[in-house]
Design an enzyme around this catalytic site. Structure first.
Site, mmCIF file in Angstrom:
data_model
loop_
_atom_site.group_PDB
_atom_site.id
_atom_site.type_symbol
_atom_site.label_atom_id
_atom_site.label_comp_id
_atom_site.label_asym_id
_atom_site.label_seq_id
_atom_site.Cartn_x
_atom_site.Cartn_y
_atom_site.Cartn_z
ATOM 1 N N TRP A 1 -4.653 -1.820 -0.414
ATOM 2 C CA TRP A 1 -5.090 -3.056 -1.047
ATOM 3 C C TRP A 1 -5.708 -3.912 0.053
ATOM 4 C CZ3 TRP A 1 -6.761 -4.190 -5.377
ATOM 5 C CH2 TRP A 1 -6.078 -4.073 -6.584
ATOM 6 N N LYS B 1 3.919 -11.908 -18.034
ATOM 7 C CA LYS B 1 3.481 -10.610 -18.550
ATOM 8 C C LYS B 1 2.056 -10.693 -19.070
ATOM 9 C CE LYS B 1 5.666 -8.372 -17.068
ATOM 10 N NZ LYS B 1 6.661 -9.089 -16.335
ATOM 11 N N ASN C 1 1.146 0.108 6.606
ATOM 12 C CA ASN C 1 1.454 -0.910 5.604
ATOM 13 C C ASN C 1 2.006 -2.133 6.312
ATOM 14 O OD1 ASN C 1 0.768 0.854 3.588
ATOM 15 N ND2 ASN C 1 2.850 1.215 2.876
ATOM 16 N N GLY C 2 1.641 -3.325 5.844
ATOM 17 C CA GLY C 2 2.155 -4.545 6.432
ATOM 18 C C GLY C 2 1.045 -5.369 7.057
ATOM 19 N N CYS D 1 0.829 -1.188 0.000
ATOM 20 C CA CYS D 1 0.000 0.000 0.000
ATOM 21 C C CYS D 1 0.871 1.248 0.000
ATOM 22 C CB CYS D 1 -0.920 -0.012 1.213
ATOM 23 S SG CYS D 1 -1.808 -1.567 1.420
ATOM 24 N N ARG E 1 1.548 1.130 -6.968
ATOM 25 C CA ARG E 1 1.663 0.075 -5.972
ATOM 26 C C ARG E 1 0.365 -0.712 -5.836
ATOM 27 N NH1 ARG E 1 6.120 1.228 -2.362
ATOM 28 N NH2 ARG E 1 5.128 0.064 -0.697
ATOM 29 N N GLU F 1 -0.590 -11.358 -16.070
ATOM 30 C CA GLU F 1 -0.791 -10.348 -15.037
ATOM 31 C C GLU F 1 -1.515 -9.112 -15.545
ATOM 32 O OE1 GLU F 1 2.883 -9.117 -13.221
ATOM 33 O OE2 GLU F 1 3.913 -8.903 -15.122
ATOM 34 N N LYS G 1 3.049 -3.314 -6.982
ATOM 35 C CA LYS G 1 4.421 -3.224 -7.477
ATOM 36 C C LYS G 1 5.426 -3.791 -6.486
ATOM 37 C CE LYS G 1 7.319 -1.861 -10.631
ATOM 38 N NZ LYS G 1 7.338 -2.561 -11.916
ATOM 39 N N HIS H 1 5.084 -34.930 -21.134
ATOM 40 C CA HIS H 1 4.879 -35.456 -19.790
ATOM 41 C C HIS H 1 3.620 -34.867 -19.158
ATOM 42 C CE1 HIS H 1 8.731 -37.555 -19.707
ATOM 43 N NE2 HIS H 1 9.223 -36.506 -20.340
ATOM 44 N N GLU I 1 8.768 -15.629 -18.218
ATOM 45 C CA GLU I 1 8.534 -14.187 -18.127
ATOM 46 C C GLU I 1 7.461 -13.745 -19.120
ATOM 47 O OE1 GLU I 1 8.767 -10.144 -17.101
ATOM 48 O OE2 GLU I 1 9.084 -12.042 -16.064
#
Length: 609
Positions: free
Chosen positions: A74, A486, A100-101, A2, A27, A489, A604, A505, A482
């Site tokens: 968030w 991308k 935050n946390g 946050c 963020r 997300e 972020k 497999h 990667e």
């Protein structure tokens, strides 16, 4: 995850705090709020949704003061509602906090405050207990009350607090969650990240773990966990305020994709001496040091982990030292073999990734040498490492990382070349060959960006696919992960990456005419095997986009579409191969109407476990 912003000075604080919160939107957040002292109590305004909703609710000109704290949240504990949004106050709103946390023992504290003191909670959050704890201990000294409250708390937190009776100060405390103070003439600010401050000052104090700071308009006083005053030098942040602006681009992500030729060049050429020898900033790593290492660990999360996948293969090849890579959240709970002969490489864009930081601390306690690769100067991971190698990507605002990833790759090559040449496992001819290949990357990335319209058309054709697979071998395997990340997300498409040799497999059972497969085939020594894998997929009716080097036209026979990257050495191909995947993901998300810079449920900087 946050955003925290606080301001104390002589000017209108509301405007400064909301502007700072806007600069932290990357963020991620789902609600926001602001608090100001107003005589006997603290006035708090909160809103769900975008900051413009908070601005509208706080538009009353009487809602202002020379001091304020604000927050973007968030949802973690409790849904995104106004009651759960920050700031939180105690029962009479004589105290207000932003946090935050995560407070791990909040349920225990909540029950204790309810039973013993009759506290009535308004929200479902863990954060509200902090306001009530401070209120319980407050006797006119906010610093003392914050310290007593912190002694009751377990978890990770950055907290900024105000008291109605002391409107001339903000008290903040930090444990495992970032906090930075901005110093100005006649004002001071506090924030969870530097971009919130850059419009007003570039002079900052980075608050260390377990430190408390008291801000007035004229002073910044820092205390350690024992209550001793700490002397701290101001650091000047070189980032410019306009570096975090979109310029003429529709989204930060697209701007940052296009910045890659420049930041790759900056990260590379700033580390080369006139004779082309490599300087790893201020890192002193002798041949004796390198010969002492019998194992290297690369630890990271998300995109940084994918850079580490490439880094593992590159560094192993160049140093002949075994390299292990793991995601930080899993590494911490393994039986690892770390001692004073271990080099521990932590990769993190923000430098605040909590899982990576915790793994770093564990490795450091066991005697490992810590080398961090980070983008954020003065971040927690940077400060707690023995050596720091900075990517020179500048501010990366979009949640989906692009330029930080490619500059992390450049750092992996430079570390590998430096260690290999110093140790003697990389000969001069190979050294010069790879270095010349690296020097050509900025121009080659620029060439790829000139084909942006092609990737846009591919996105128009394939954006409706709900299942996309990325495959590759060797270094292409790491790039596949990667590329898949991308896409998922920012477009919310179910995307899955796998080493191409593993298809039979299990995964190939999922491929049919409704599937899209993006097949990376940039590794010359593995090219024929990749074509064989593509043929197997083609037989299942899937749509295939091949990615290959210029001249490898055979792939056109087995692919519906082909993306060509400029010719290069296999070792550096990941830097070029990822660029089309970034652009493709961007335009797919655009076609699907997604919020590209701020994808849902993501942030972020991941500062909670």
């Amino acid at each position: 995850m946050c955003g925290i912003v606080g301001y104390i000075g002589t000017d209108h604080a509301k405007e400064k705090v909301i502007d700072g919160l806007r600069r932290l939107e990357y963020r991620g957040y789902d609600s926001a709020g602001i608090a100001i002292p107003d005589g006997r109590k603290i006035r708090i305004v909160k809103a769900v949704g975008e900051l413009k909703n908070l601005e509208a609710k706080a538009s009353d000109p009487t809602f202002d003061a020379p001091v304020a704290i604000g927050h973007t949240r968030w949802a973690t504990h409790g849904k995104p509602t106004e009651l759960n949004a920050h700031p939180h106050g105690n029962m009479d709103n004589s105290i207000a906090i932003v946090h935050n946390g995560i407070i791990e023992n909040y349920q225990e504290l909540r029950e204790w405050l309810t039973v013993e003191y009759g506290v009535k909670f308004k929200s479902e959050t863990d954060s509200e207990v902090i306001a009530h704890l401070i209120g319980l201990y407050y006797d006119g000294d906010l610093l003392s009350a914050v310290n007593k409250a912190v002694a009751d708390m377990r978890g990770a937190y950055a907290v900024a607090a105000m008291a109605a009776r002391e409107p001339d100060k903000i008290v903040a405390v930090r444990k495992d969650t970032p906090l930075v103070v901005g110093h100005g003439s006649g004002f001071n600010m506090i924030a969870s990240d530097v971009p919130a401050l850059l419009k007003y000052t570039r002079d900052v104090y980075f608050i260390e773990n377990n430190e408390t700071v008291v801000l007035t308009k004229d002073s910044v006083v820092i205390f350690d966990e024992k209550g001793n005053e700490v002397e701290r030098d101001i650091q000047a942040v070189e980032w410019k305020a306009d570096a975090a602006d979109k310029a003429d681009y529709d989204h930060f992500m697209l701007k940052e994709i296009h910045e890659q030729p420049r930041v790759i060049q900056d990260t590379l050429f700033n580390r080369l001496n006139p004779d082309d020898s490599i300087k790893l900033d201020d890192i002193s790593m002798t041949k004796e040091d390198i010969d002492n290492f019998n194992k290297i660990y690369i630890i990271a999360c998300g995109t940084a982990y994918h850079a580490g996948l490439v880094g593992k293969m590159v560094i192993e090849k160049m140093t002949k030292i075994p390299v292990e890579i793991d995601v930080a959240s899993e590494f911490r709970y393994r039986e690892t073999f770390i001692d004073d002969r271990t080099l521990f490489i932590a990769i993190s864009q923000s430098g605040e990734t909590l899982d990576t930081l915790a793994a770093l601390r564990d490795a450091k306690e066991r005697g490992a040498r810590i080398l961090s690769v980070v983008n954020a100067v003065g971040s927690s991971i940077a400060r707690e490492s023995h050596d720091v190698f900075y990517t020179l990507a500048g501010p990366e605002v979009a949640v989906a990382s692009t330029k930080a990833y490619t500059t992390q790759l450049i750092c992996m090559y430079l570390i590998g070349l430096y260690m290999g040449s110093t140790k003697g496992t990389v000969g001069r001819e190979y050294y010069e060959f790879i270095l010349n290949e690296l020097k050509e990357l900025p121009d080659k990335v620029g060439r790829i960006l000139l084909s942006e319209e092609k990737y846009k058309k591919l996105a128009e054709r394939y954006h409706f696919n709900d299942h996309v697979f990325f495959i590759g071998r060797g270094l292409d395997s790491g790039v596949s992960y990667e590329g898949s990340l991308k896409l998922k997300e920012i477009s919310y498409i179910h995307s899955f990456a796998i080493a191409a040799g593993e298809l039979k497999h299990g995964t190939i059972a999922l491929m049919d005419a409704d599937s899209l497969v993006i097949a990376l085939a940039t590794q010359d020594r593995l090219y024929e095997k990749m074509v064989s894998n593509i043929v197997e997929i083609q037989a299942r009716g899937a749509h295939i986009i091949g990615v290959a080097k210029e001249g490898r036209t055979e792939i056109e026979k087995t692919s519906d579409e082909v993306i060509y990257i400029p010719n290069c050495a296999d070792e550096v191909a990941p830097v070029l191969a990822v660029i089309p995947l970034q652009i493709f993901a961007y335009y797919v998300a655009l076609e699907r109407g997604c919020n590209i810079d701020k994808p849902k449920n993501l942030a972020k900087s991941v500062t909670v476990e």
